[in-house]
Design an enzyme around this catalytic site. Structure first.
Site, PDB file in Angstrom:
ATOM      1  N   PRO A  50       0.832  -1.211   0.000  1.00  0.00           N
ATOM      2  CG  PRO A  50      -0.311  -1.289   2.030  1.00  0.00           C
ATOM      3  CD  PRO A  50       0.663  -2.030   1.189  1.00  0.00           C
ATOM      4  CD  GLU A  51       2.166   3.703  -4.454  1.00  0.00           C
ATOM      5  OE1 GLU A  51       2.423   4.915  -4.526  1.00  0.00           O
ATOM      6  OE2 GLU A  51       2.330   2.918  -5.387  1.00  0.00           O
ATOM      7  CE  LYS A  86       5.239   3.097   0.564  1.00  0.00           C
ATOM      8  NZ  LYS A  86       6.106   2.185  -0.202  1.00  0.00           N
ATOM      9  NE  ARG A 143       7.429  -3.290  -5.281  1.00  0.00           N
ATOM     10  CZ  ARG A 143       6.493  -2.616  -4.663  1.00  0.00           C
ATOM     11  NH1 ARG A 143       6.776  -1.908  -3.599  1.00  0.00           N
ATOM     12  NH2 ARG A 143       5.253  -2.634  -5.085  1.00  0.00           N
TER      13      ARG A 143
END
Ligand SMILES: [Zn+2]
Length: 280
Positions: free
Chosen positions: A2-3, A52, A269
């Site tokens: 999640p951002e 986060k 990523r």
């Protein structure tokens, strides 16, 4: 993962559910038994996010700190629990918060701990500024610029380094670099200050739409439509399907120049960019 917008949204949802209450806390799975015992029955003082990380202040100078990591979920449910009791926990519930009509369950988080306010502040001080938080002495965008312009690291990994900028994850990273036609391989030290400020200002503009909708809107016409809806107090139109500029569009044509969207693993990523629009 999640951002930041997801965590800010979660903080709002938790406050909606628990403000003014003193929830029962438990750890059905058992891994957070001591922490839950500390929080049990204490008055809720407010939830907030920094990047986060989620922080919930409780009466008695206790702060619950949660980081969802890749797989964590914190769900809030409504029900008549005073009448029915809480349902049996399903799966590995690390933390359960319960009132007469609300139930929140945390599963799979990488961090779930009870801290003192000083310990929580120490975590926040290690994080870069968060575009979703009001600016103050700690949340100062200058801190991000200082880190960026002194670094030879490429802007692709830098912008996702939570010590530089808190809350930006893989989707916002790829999209905001495209929106500013920035080559992700450009070193931070080679970036002009006005271009960095434009990126920050853009995140300040984009990320609240993510908080409002739970979706990441980055294509300019979608952003403009969302802003108009928010200003009018109307529901934000979310395109279906929601197609970003470059994120996960490897090999497809760039909407601006028609060349193929490229991908490479950067900072662990996949990063997506257009080799023509985002030339050095
Ligand atoms: Zn292009």
């Amino acid at each position: 993962m999640p951002e930041g917008h997801t965590l800010h949204r979660l903080a709002h949802d938790l406050d909606d559910a628990f403000a003014g209450t003193a929830p029962r806390a438990s750890s059905p799975q058992g891994r957070f038994e001591d922490g839950a015992a500390l929080l049990d029955g204490r008055a809720w003082r407010g939830a907030s996010a920094w990047g986060k990380h989620l922080f919930v202040a409780f009466d008695g100078d206790l702060v619950l700190h949660v980081h969802l990591g890749l797989y964590g979920k914190f769900h809030v449910h409504a029900g008549d629990y005073a009448a029915t009791g809480a349902p049996d926990p399903v799966g590995q519930v690390r933390l359960r918060l319960l009132t007469a009509d609300r139930l929140a369950e945390l599963r799979g988080a990488t961090a779930c701990e009870v801290l003192t306010p000083a310990e929580a502040e120490a975590i926040q001080a290690r994080l870069g500024p968060d575009p979703l938080r009001p600016l103050d002495e700690l949340n100062d965008p200058e801190r991000a610029w200082h880190r960026v312009h002194r670094s030879r690291t490429a802007i692709g990994p830098l912008i996702m380094d939570q010590a530089v900028l808190a809350g930006v994850g893989n989707v916002y990273r790829s999209e905001v670099l495209f929106r500013h036609r920035l080559d992700p391989a450009k070193p931070g030290s080679a970036l002009r200050e006005d271009r960095w400020r434009a990126v920050w200002d853009d995140l300040v503009r984009l990320m609240p739409i993510g908080v409002a909708t739970g979706r990441i809107l980055t294509v300019e016409e979608d952003v403009v439509a969302a802003e108009a809806a928010l200003a009018a107090g109307e529901p934000v139109p979310v395109p279906d399907p929601l197609v970003p500029y470059v994120y996960k569009r490897t090999g497809e044509a760039c909407f601006v120049c028609g060349s193929r969207v490229r991908t490479a693993v950067v900072a662990g990523r996949n990063l997506f960019w257009c080799g023509r629009c985002q030339r050095r």
